[in-house]
Design an enzyme around this catalytic site. Structure first.
Site, PDB file in Angstrom:
ATOM      1  N   THR A  64       7.926  -5.883  -5.741  1.00 18.89           N
ATOM      2  CA  THR A  64       9.360  -6.202  -5.902  1.00 18.89           C
ATOM      3  C   THR A  64       9.746  -6.945  -6.909  1.00 18.89           C
ATOM      4  OG1 THR A  64       9.256  -6.096  -3.089  1.00 18.89           O
ATOM      5  CG2 THR A  64      11.142  -7.336  -4.373  1.00 18.89           C
TER       6      THR A  64
ATOM      7  N   SER B 225      -0.565  -1.643  -7.343  1.00 20.88           N
ATOM      8  CA  SER B 225       0.279  -0.509  -7.154  1.00 20.88           C
ATOM      9  C   SER B 225       1.246  -0.379  -8.521  1.00 20.88           C
ATOM     10  CB  SER B 225       1.534  -1.075  -6.017  1.00 20.88           C
ATOM     11  OG  SER B 225       2.280  -2.009  -6.329  1.00 20.88           O
TER      12      SER B 225
ATOM     13  N   GLY C 220       0.756  -1.222   0.036  1.00 18.57           N
ATOM     14  CA  GLY C 220       0.128  -0.002   0.103  1.00 18.57           C
ATOM     15  C   GLY C 220       0.721   1.177  -0.153  1.00 18.57           C
TER      16      GLY C 220
ATOM     17  N   SER D  16      -3.241 -15.640   3.251  1.00 15.94           N
ATOM     18  CA  SER D  16      -2.404 -15.264   1.983  1.00 15.94           C
ATOM     19  C   SER D  16      -0.873 -15.461   2.308  1.00 15.94           C
ATOM     20  CB  SER D  16      -2.852 -14.120   1.142  1.00 15.94           C
ATOM     21  OG  SER D  16      -1.802 -13.702   0.230  1.00 15.94           O
TER      22      SER D  16
ATOM     23  N   ASP E 195     -10.065  -7.002   0.833  1.00 14.42           N
ATOM     24  CA  ASP E 195      -8.750  -7.409   1.598  1.00 14.42           C
ATOM     25  C   ASP E 195      -9.050  -7.397   3.021  1.00 14.42           C
ATOM     26  OD1 ASP E 195      -6.253  -7.741   1.480  1.00 14.42           O
ATOM     27  OD2 ASP E 195      -5.781  -5.557   1.130  1.00 14.42           O
TER      28      ASP E 195
ATOM     29  N   SER F 289       5.948 -10.990  -5.149  1.00 16.53           N
ATOM     30  CA  SER F 289       4.840 -10.822  -6.063  1.00 16.53           C
ATOM     31  C   SER F 289       5.112  -9.667  -6.897  1.00 16.53           C
ATOM     32  CB  SER F 289       3.418 -10.578  -5.427  1.00 16.53           C
ATOM     33  OG  SER F 289       3.623  -9.245  -4.576  1.00 16.53           O
TER      34      SER F 289
ATOM     35  N   ILE G 267      -0.287  -5.792  -8.373  1.00 15.59           N
ATOM     36  CA  ILE G 267      -1.574  -5.780  -8.626  1.00 15.59           C
ATOM     37  C   ILE G 267      -2.288  -4.664  -8.895  1.00 15.59           C
ATOM     38  CG2 ILE G 267      -3.675  -7.048  -8.180  1.00 15.59           C
ATOM     39  CD1 ILE G 267      -2.039  -9.286  -6.771  1.00 15.59           C
TER      40      ILE G 267
ATOM     41  N   LYS H 136      -3.062   0.812   4.124  1.00 13.39           N
ATOM     42  CA  LYS H 136      -4.279  -0.196   4.635  1.00 13.39           C
ATOM     43  C   LYS H 136      -4.673  -0.248   6.008  1.00 13.39           C
ATOM     44  CE  LYS H 136      -2.699  -3.289   0.664  1.00 13.39           C
ATOM     45  NZ  LYS H 136      -2.253  -4.672   0.364  1.00 13.39           N
TER      46      LYS H 136
END
Length: 434
Positions: free
Chosen positions: A138, A134, A103, A199, A191, A129, A132, A223
């Site tokens: 990384t 943003s 976030g 997750s 979320d 990951s 999605i 968040k």
């Protein structure tokens, strides 16, 4: 389809209507407020992993779970997701890792923490990951510097040689159900705390981690808006981690504004390498946060005296050992084939008045970065000139937007004109800001 069926071009296939998965009955029960058994949750996760659910059916499960989920169901969901894909095993008794709940734009601490911790000698196989919602994840940023699509066997070789890696987790099939669930969660803006915990912990269990550091940024547009929300989430992480024997440390960090000077893969990679190279112009906030996180992980080493983690992390960074380790990791993963040029179409967003920057909307800057083309265009993004507390003059640039496409340029410019994402308060009369 070729990848999922593992068949080559020209293979003979038969197409028939797929029967509805039996586990959908459990989903309907969940929607009606019933508590599911471990076996029912395992069946749902198995069917999702094998692509037997439509997006609508996945959404039904997510919404039902978001409305009501017991602690037992959360444990069962985490276990089923962790066991659904690849489960990595390492020869070391201690395998450390870190994760941020996200976030915050520009928050690329992993790419500094991993080489510091690996240079010290601890094992840190970091799977990350892609973005999605943003402008960069990384994996997107690391891909500017090195290849991230690495398989399991190659990943193990890299970690054996370098004590760590920075790769895309999707290529090693860790908790594959999670990736499918996330693809439906994001458009629905789902979320929940429970789904977030399942997750993250399922992926870390599958990755073979034994000690995990969780970063919870707290801020008005993060968040987590306040300390109370952070405390509730911390306790949930600790509860689930304890059930699986995973040592978890949770810390809260400043989430009021972006970290570093760049937003978008290329700009964030520049920040990372500037910190590792001890460049005087490197962003201080990114450097200090990375050192703090690395210190927490290094403290797990029994050979370090209590409280020595920060000094050790700083020594590894300032001596150049961390930079050298980063180059070793990059060489082991191999060169990237993506375009790392910075977007050539630019415009500056300027201060509308004199004063002091009092707030930065992380969500709005994330939106503008994506509108500009990031992360698909690695060189698209935002270069920040001002942070909270900085004095600005009317007409002075707050940040610069980079893009490649004229249409994206126009959309980003319109979005920034409508809402720059910056709040500026007038300077009190007679006050001088150094």
């Amino acid at each position: 389809a070729f990848r999922r069926f593992a068949e080559g071009e020209g293979s003979l296939v038969t197409v028939t209507p797929a029967p509805p998965p039996a586990s959908l009955g459990a989903v309907r029960a969940k929607i009606h407020g019933q508590t599911l058994s471990d076996a029912e949750i395992e069946a749902i996760v198995g069917d999702i992993t094998h692509y037997r659910y439509s997006d609508m059916e996945i959404a039904a499960f997510l919404v039902g779970s978001a409305s009501f989920i017991t602690s037992g169901e959360l444990i069962a969901l985490t276990r089923a997701m962790a066991q659904a894909g690849t489960q990595l095993k390492w020869p070391d008794t201690m395998v450390v890792d870190k994760h941020c709940i996200g976030g915050i734009p520009g928050n690329r601490t992993s790419m500094i923490v991993v080489p510091i911790v690996a240079a010290h000698g601890l094992t840190i196989p970091k799977t990350s990951s892609r973005a999605i919602t943003s402008p960069a994840g990384t994996a997107d940023t690391m891909e500017v510097l090195a290849r991230v699509n690495v398989g399991v066997d190659e990943m193990k070789s890299i970690v054996a040689a370098c004590n760590g890696c920075l790769i895309w987790g999707g290529h090693v099939n860790l908790s594959p159900a999670d990736d499918i669930l996330i693809s439906v969660e994001r458009p629905l803006c789902l979320d929940t705390r429970e789904q977030m915990v399942a997750s993250i912990i399922s992926k870390k269990l599958a990755a073979g981690s034994t000690h995990l550091l969780i970063d919870l940024p707290v801020g008005p547009t993060a968040k987590l808006a306040n300390g109370t929300e952070a405390m509730r989430l911390r306790k949930l992480f600790e509860f689930v981690g304890d059930r699986f024997g995973l040592s978890i440390e949770v810390i809260t960090t400043d989430g009021r504004q972006p970290i570093g000077n760049g937003i978008g893969p290329v700009l964030e990679a520049e920040d990372v390498m500037a910190v590792l190279a001890n460049d005087p112009a490197a962003p201080v906030d990114l450097r200090e946060k990375s050192l703090r996180l690395a210190a927490h992980l290094l403290e797990h080493d029994p050979a370090l005296r209590g409280g020595a983690g920060y000094a050790r992390a700083r020594d590894l960074l300032e001596s150049g050992a961390a930079l050298k380790q980063m180059h070793r990791i990059m060489d082991a993963q191999g060169p990237s084939d993506c375009n790392s040029d910075l977007g050539h179409l630019t415009f500056d967003v300027k201060a509308a008045s004199h004063g002091v920057v009092s707030g930065i909307d992380c969500l709005q800057l994330n939106r503008l970065g994506r509108i500009a083309g990031a992360p698909l265009d690695k060189g698209a993004g935002i270069r920040l000139f001002k942070k909270i507390g900085d004095r600005v003059e009317q007409g002075e640039p707050l940040y610069r937007v980079h893009t490649f496409d004229r249409a994206e340029y126009t959309l980003a410019e319109a979005g920034a004109s409508a809402d720059s994402g910056y709040a500026i308060e007038p300077m009190p009369r007679g006050k001088v800001t150094p």
